[in-house]
Design a protein around this motif. Structure first.
Motif, PDB file in Angstrom:
ATOM      1  N   LYS A   1     -19.390 -19.577  21.902  1.00 29.10           N
ATOM      2  CA  LYS A   1     -20.486 -20.533  21.699  1.00 29.10           C
ATOM      3  C   LYS A   1     -21.819 -19.838  21.961  1.00 29.10           C
ATOM      4  O   LYS A   1     -21.926 -18.981  22.836  1.00 29.10           O
TER       5      LYS A   1
ATOM      6  N   LYS B   1     -20.944 -23.042  17.491  1.00 31.29           N
ATOM      7  CA  LYS B   1     -19.585 -22.753  17.948  1.00 31.29           C
ATOM      8  C   LYS B   1     -18.942 -21.793  16.963  1.00 31.29           C
ATOM      9  O   LYS B   1     -19.178 -21.884  15.748  1.00 31.29           O
TER      10      LYS B   1
ATOM     11  N   GLU C   1     -25.843 -20.985  22.594  1.00 31.61           N
ATOM     12  CA  GLU C   1     -26.848 -22.030  22.791  1.00 31.61           C
ATOM     13  C   GLU C   1     -28.227 -21.384  22.731  1.00 31.61           C
ATOM     14  O   GLU C   1     -28.512 -20.443  23.473  1.00 31.61           O
TER      15      GLU C   1
ATOM     16  N   LEU D   1     -22.839 -27.023  16.005  1.00 30.26           N
ATOM     17  CA  LEU D   1     -22.221 -28.084  16.799  1.00 30.26           C
ATOM     18  C   LEU D   1     -23.216 -29.184  17.152  1.00 30.26           C
ATOM     19  O   LEU D   1     -22.873 -30.373  17.137  1.00 30.26           O
TER      20      LEU D   1
ATOM     21  N   THR E   1     -21.616 -18.266  25.623  1.00 33.13           N
ATOM     22  CA  THR E   1     -20.412 -18.616  26.371  1.00 33.13           C
ATOM     23  C   THR E   1     -19.256 -17.779  25.853  1.00 33.13           C
ATOM     24  O   THR E   1     -19.024 -17.712  24.641  1.00 33.13           O
TER      25      THR E   1
ATOM     26  N   VAL F   1     -26.784 -25.557  19.187  1.00 29.22           N
ATOM     27  CA  VAL F   1     -25.542 -24.993  19.721  1.00 29.22           C
ATOM     28  C   VAL F   1     -24.660 -24.609  18.547  1.00 29.22           C
ATOM     29  O   VAL F   1     -24.350 -25.445  17.688  1.00 29.22           O
TER      30      VAL F   1
END
Length: 729
Positions: free
Chosen positions: A534, A616, A536, A566, A525, A614
């Motif tokens: 981010k 961050k 994932e 995260l 992201t 995830v």
């Protein structure tokens, strides 16, 4: 892999049964090659071949489409025609001043990609780009990459060459000058080269001259007419006295600093006023009704300690910053703001103003402290003939609106009309003013006072920070939360990719490449500046055909201090520090996760196990979509052994790598014969070799691929021998 005699006898029995089974039931994985495979150690691999099935391409994509000012365009990259099933690889933002730049890993077999540019008005332009081994640069114009840049307004604005002081000795002014411009001076150019001199003259008849200010604190007391020019060079400064004015067809071009002492400066018909530097007016500044060219260029500043009155029939243009106590747009005037316009007091609109950038009514620059702004009344009156055009994500905000009988139009990306005062539009429900098109109205302190009939063609009122986003630029402070863009791992929409490992490093194994098999995919992201915020990841353990208890991890190309775990779906997932870099461990023993190998057809099968996480990033980072240095590890004999992709660095726990056992003395994690212990295959459901079957037997075309240094058969992984491949679902 090491097997004891019990497992060896069991394996031979199962192999006979499996051979019968696979002849009748195992589907072929693509086209079965006619040639038989060879032993891996019989393949002659060129020095330096890295066994990579993907290639990293750096994309640099810009736009020269100036129709929407500095509004953001969306760039999307696809692995095929998006209208015919092509998958999105990456998306991001670009403007006319900031390119989309990103490094993306794509399959080496992919020979072309599709790039789309989506403009703020929703229009889409697509280019097909060939992908070799070099980086890709693309520039989108209004229609396509070859479109010539055109002015947003349609007015041809050309930058003047930066002036130089090139006068001869007889045309240099080095002392006070008080004379008339007679026919003898007509057409001549004079350079003021002495600081502090004063020029005073009358312009007689039709004679004209050019004056270049090349010094500091020069005083100029005259009226320019008849095609005369006053040019202030870069680094120079001039004080325009109380008698200064600009008459018909004269020109004022400033690259330095100009201060107007006259309380009311006006431009008469046919004159030209271009500012590349800094201009300060002690009083008002007016463009009269006949055609006048007024341009404040990029990075230029105008400060008007009075009213700026625009009444000329030719469009005025601001590409820099203008600060005025008041602004009034009258008569036949039209004005375009492409950057920033600050108005302290009254903003009167009786004609047309088009805003591509930022207009702030209520605040102007504080010259003594440029980081602050002085507050004023900030009142806006849009009268019946007044029109405000907001284009491509423009922003206009004011403290209060006293009159709204005119029209506000929005085009392109959604723009914002914002007011603070609770008394804004107190009479508008009885008036004829309207908002129309791609524009939203926001009354910050007391929303919901306007009626529906004041909003036409999609315009609307928002009652809070309703997800609206306007990008921040050097001109526009922006508004709201930035949208997110995404980059995906190779073949994300087809399930991702597969990592295959041999576990006997630093010694050669049997090259069945199934001692640990794990598929993966991830999504990055990004913010509007195309930096990652981010990551994932999703990794699925498919097989663990090695007797050695191997763990799996990733050495990530981000600082540990910047990464936060995260969320995770399994307790075993841990984020630790490897020097400065982040080290993510998914599990410490594949055997404890899967009781069975999943490499022998007919044997009991363990379920696949998926690890989701995830990460961050506290500070957005540059992050490509590579495999992120995956590895397996074990502690055989009390010593930590790691297996990475060829050429990758080990972790700080790996110890010495080069020249150990069968490892090359010059390249990490590749044998002395240039053979790998690990490979990354761009297929999620890759049918890895069955137990103790070399990958070169299961996939014979890998020989052609490796011996040609990747130039031939670069889709070998789609053409396996079915009877020698494990039937992955």
């Amino acid at each position: 892999m090491i097997v004891n005699s019990y497992y060896m006898n069991r394996f031979l029995l199962i192999a006979v049964i499996a051979g019968i089974f696979t002849v009748s039931s195992c589907k072929k994985d693509g086209l079965t090659p006619s040639s038989e495979g060879v032993d891996m150690e019989d393949i002659i691999v060129p020095s330096g071949f890295d066994w990579a099935t993907t290639k990293a391409i750096k994309f640099n994509i810009g736009v020269t489409d100036t129709r929407f000012g500095n509004a953001a365009f969306t760039i999307s990259i696809y692995d095929g025609n998006p209208s015919d099933g092509g998958h999105l690889i990456s998306s991001g933002a670009t403007t006319i001043i900031r390119a989309f730049t990103e490094k993306i890993n794509i399959p080496s077999a992919l020979k072309e990609i599709y790039i789309t540019k989506t403009a703020p008005d929703g229009s889409v332009v697509t280019q097909i780009v060939k992908t070799g081994d070099s980086d890709v640069s693309v520039s989108f114009g209004q229609q396509n990459a070859s479109t010539t840049i055109s002015s947003v307004s349609g007015v041809n604005i050309s930058a003047d060459p930066e002036p130089v002081c090139d006068c001869g000795p007889n045309e240099q002014i080095t002392s006070d000058w008080n004379t008339n411009i007679e026919s003898a001076q007509n057409g001549k150019t004079y350079c003021v080269t002495q600081d502090g001199v004063s020029l005073t003259f009358n312009n007689n008849g039709s004679s004209s001259a050019t004056f270049k200010i090349c010094a500091k604190n020069v005083r100029f007391n005259a009226k320019l007419i008849n095609n005369s020019q006053l040019i202030v060079t870069k680094g120079a400064s001039v004080i325009l006295g109380s008698n200064f004015n600009i008459g018909g067809f004269a020109s004022f071009i400033n690259y330095g600093t100009a201060t107007f002492e006259n309380g009311n400066v006006s431009l008469e018909g046919g004159t030209q006023f271009k500012n590349y530097g800094t201009v300060v007016f002690s009083g008002s500044f007016t463009t009269n009704a006949r055609p006048v060219e007024l341009v404040n260029m990029e990075n230029a500043t105008m400060r008007i300690h009075g009213k700026l009155t625009l009444d000329a029939s030719k469009t005025g243009l601001n590409y820099g910053k203008i600060y005025a106590d008041e602004v009034q747009i009258n008569g036949s005037a039209a004005f375009e703001n492409h950057c920033s316009l600050y108005i302290k007091g009254l903003f009167g609109v009786d004609k047309t103003i088009t805003n591509y950038g930022f207009i702030n009514v209520g605040y102007v620059l504080n010259e003594n402290n440029p980081s602050n702004h002085d507050e004023g009344s900030g009142e806006t009156r849009v009268n019946g003939s007044g029109i405000i055009n907001l284009t491509g994500g423009a922003l206009i905000q004011m403290k209060s609106v006293l009159t709204m009988d005119g029209k506000v139009y929005g085009t392109g990306d959604t723009s914002l009309f914002k007011t603070l005062s609770v008394q804004s539009f107190q009479n508008m429900n009885n008036n004829s003013g309207t908002f129309s098109g791609a524009v939203v109205y926001y009354a910050q302190n007391e929303p919901g006072k306007l009626k529906a009939e004041h909003f036409l063609n999609g315009a609307r009122e928002i009652k809070n920070d309703n997800g609206l986003y306007i990008p921040q630029t050097d001109c526009n402070p922006g508004y709201g939360q930035a949208p997110e863009y995404f980059t995906y791992s190779v073949n994300y929409y087809n399930g991702g990719s597969t990592l295959i490992f041999e576990d006997k490093w630093p010694y050669k194994g049997d090259f069945d490449m199934n001692d640990l098999v794990i598929s993966y995919k991830y999504r990055i992201t990004k913010n509007s500046e195309n930096k990652a915020i981010k990551l994932e990841g999703s990794y699925t353990l498919l097989a663990s055909g090695g007797d050695i208890e191997s763990g799996f991890g990733l050495k990530l190309p981000v600082d540990f201090s910047n990464a936060v775990l995260l969320s995770k779906n399994r307790d075993g997932i841990q984020l630790t520090n490897d020097g400065q870099k982040a080290l993510l461990t998914l599990f410490n023993s594949a055997r404890r996760v899967q009781a069975n190998w999943n490499t022998v057809i007919g044997d009991p099968v363990s379920d696949t196990v998926t690890y989701n996480f995830v990460l961050k990033f506290n500070t957005p980072v540059e992050l490509d979509n590579g495999a992120y240095n995956p590895f397996i590890f074990n502690t055989t004999g009390g010593v930590r052994h790691e297996v990475h992709l060829p050429g990758a660095d080990g972790t700080s726990l790996a110890g010495t790598i080069l020249g150990i056992g069968d490892n090359s003395a010059t390249q990490n994690y590749i044998t002395k014969d240039n053979l790998p212990w690990a490979m990354n295959v761009p297929v999620a459901s890759f049918k890895y070799p069955i137990e103790r079957t070399s990958i070169s037997k299961a996939y014979p075309l890998i020989k052609n691929w490796a011996q040609s240094a990747g130039n031939e058969e670069n889709q070998w992984y789609n053409q396996g021998t079915a009877s020698l491949c494990y039937p992955v679902k």
